[in-house]
Design a protein around this motif. Structure first.
Motif, PDB file in Angstrom:
ATOM      1  N   LEU A  33      -3.795 -18.120  20.837  1.00 30.27           N
ATOM      2  CA  LEU A  33      -4.542 -19.345  21.122  1.00 30.27           C
ATOM      3  C   LEU A  33      -3.606 -20.435  21.656  1.00 30.27           C
ATOM      4  CD1 LEU A  33      -7.146 -21.011  21.018  1.00 30.27           C
ATOM      5  CD2 LEU A  33      -6.623 -21.517  18.637  1.00 30.27           C
ATOM      6  N   ILE A  34      -2.465 -20.604  21.020  1.00 31.55           N
ATOM      7  CA  ILE A  34      -1.485 -21.589  21.486  1.00 31.55           C
ATOM      8  C   ILE A  34      -1.047 -21.259  22.910  1.00 31.55           C
ATOM      9  CG2 ILE A  34       0.867 -22.477  21.148  1.00 31.55           C
ATOM     10  CD1 ILE A  34       0.352 -22.200  18.097  1.00 31.55           C
TER      11      ILE A  34
ATOM     12  N   ARG B 207      -2.704 -19.680  25.226  1.00 36.15           N
ATOM     13  CA  ARG B 207      -3.796 -20.002  26.153  1.00 36.15           C
ATOM     14  C   ARG B 207      -3.886 -21.509  26.411  1.00 36.15           C
ATOM     15  NH1 ARG B 207      -7.994 -15.944  27.203  1.00 36.15           N
ATOM     16  NH2 ARG B 207      -6.752 -14.050  27.146  1.00 36.15           N
ATOM     17  N   LEU B 208      -3.723 -22.311  25.365  1.00 37.63           N
ATOM     18  CA  LEU B 208      -3.775 -23.773  25.514  1.00 37.63           C
ATOM     19  C   LEU B 208      -2.610 -24.274  26.366  1.00 37.63           C
ATOM     20  CD1 LEU B 208      -4.832 -24.785  21.888  1.00 37.63           C
ATOM     21  CD2 LEU B 208      -6.250 -24.863  23.953  1.00 37.63           C
TER      22      LEU B 208
ATOM     23  N   ALA C  37      -3.248 -14.080  16.330  1.00 41.84           N
ATOM     24  CA  ALA C  37      -4.395 -14.777  16.934  1.00 41.84           C
ATOM     25  C   ALA C  37      -4.058 -16.239  17.214  1.00 41.84           C
ATOM     26  CB  ALA C  37      -5.608 -14.681  16.012  1.00 41.84           C
ATOM     27  N   ILE C  38      -3.395 -16.901  16.277  1.00 44.08           N
ATOM     28  CA  ILE C  38      -3.026 -18.311  16.473  1.00 44.08           C
ATOM     29  C   ILE C  38      -2.011 -18.443  17.601  1.00 44.08           C
ATOM     30  CG2 ILE C  38      -1.884 -20.298  15.402  1.00 44.08           C
ATOM     31  CD1 ILE C  38      -3.192 -19.365  12.737  1.00 44.08           C
ATOM     32  N   SER C  39      -1.033 -17.543  17.639  1.00 47.00           N
ATOM     33  CA  SER C  39      -0.036 -17.571  18.717  1.00 47.00           C
ATOM     34  C   SER C  39      -0.691 -17.356  20.081  1.00 47.00           C
ATOM     35  CB  SER C  39       1.050 -16.523  18.468  1.00 47.00           C
ATOM     36  OG  SER C  39       1.803 -16.861  17.319  1.00 47.00           O
TER      37      SER C  39
END
Length: 153
Positions: free
Chosen positions: A140-141, A143-144, A136-138
C-alpha cells in the motif's frame, strides 16, 4: 442577465494582475499573469535558499528561506521565479505544494510555514509479527508513493 462583476486589481487566490477597460500596455499585465501561471502550474522549485543564485535561468524558481539577501531581501517564504531576466515573487497560499527538484521531496505550505512532507516508513516493531499484514501495508505504501501521494523514503 447577470450583474456585471467588478474585479479588484488582482485575482483573489494567486494575485494575478487584472486588466482594466482602456488600460494602456495591457501586454505587461497579461505577460506577468502568464509568467506567474507558468511558474505555479505543476510547481517545481530548484531548492530552498536564502541567497539568489549567481546565474539563474528563466523558468527556474526557489522557495526563499530565512534571512534572505540581495534581491530576495524581505521576501522570506515567498516563491522567487525567474522570468525575462527579472524576479517575480509569489506569496504562497495555504495548502500549496511544490516539488523540490534538487531532492525530489515535496514541500507544503501550512499555517505560514513551508513543511517538508515526511516519508512513511515501512511497518516495523511489535511483539507479534504478521508477515502478511506487513507485506500488504508495504505494498500500500509503495502504491501511494508511486501515485505521488506520499514521498518516497
Amino acid at each position: 442577465m447577470s450583474d456585471i462583476i467588478a474585479f479588484e486589481a488582482q485575482t483573489p487566490r494567486m494575485a494575478l494582475p487584472l486588466l482594466y477597460p482602456g488600460q494602456a500596455q495591457k501586454e505587461v499585465f497579461v505577460n506577468e499573469a502568464l509568467a506567474r501561471i507558468d511558474a505555479l502550474l505543476h510547481a517545481r522549485v530548484e531548492a530552498v535558499a536564502s541567497t539568489p543564485p549567481a546565474s539563474p535561468v528563466d523558468g527556474q524558481c526557489w522557495v526563499i528561506g530565512a534571512s534572505p539577501t540581495g534581491d530576495w531581501q524581505d521576501k522570506t517564504g515567498q516563491i522567487a521565479c525567474r522570468a525575462a531576466g527579472n524576479w517575480i515573487f509569489v506569496a504562497p497560499r495555504e495548502g500549496m505544494s511544490v516539488a523540490v527538484g534538487a531532492t525530489g521531496q515535496l514541500l507544503r505550505y501550512h499555517s505560514g510555514n513551508w513543511i517538508f512532507q515526511a516519508a512513511v516508513p515501512a511497518p516495523d516493531g511489535g511483539t507479534t509479527v504478521d508477515a502478511e499484514a506487513r507485506t500488504a501495508i508495504s505494498a500500500l505504501i509503495a502504491r501511494l508513493v508511486g501515485a505521488g501521494i506520499i514521498p518516497a523514503t
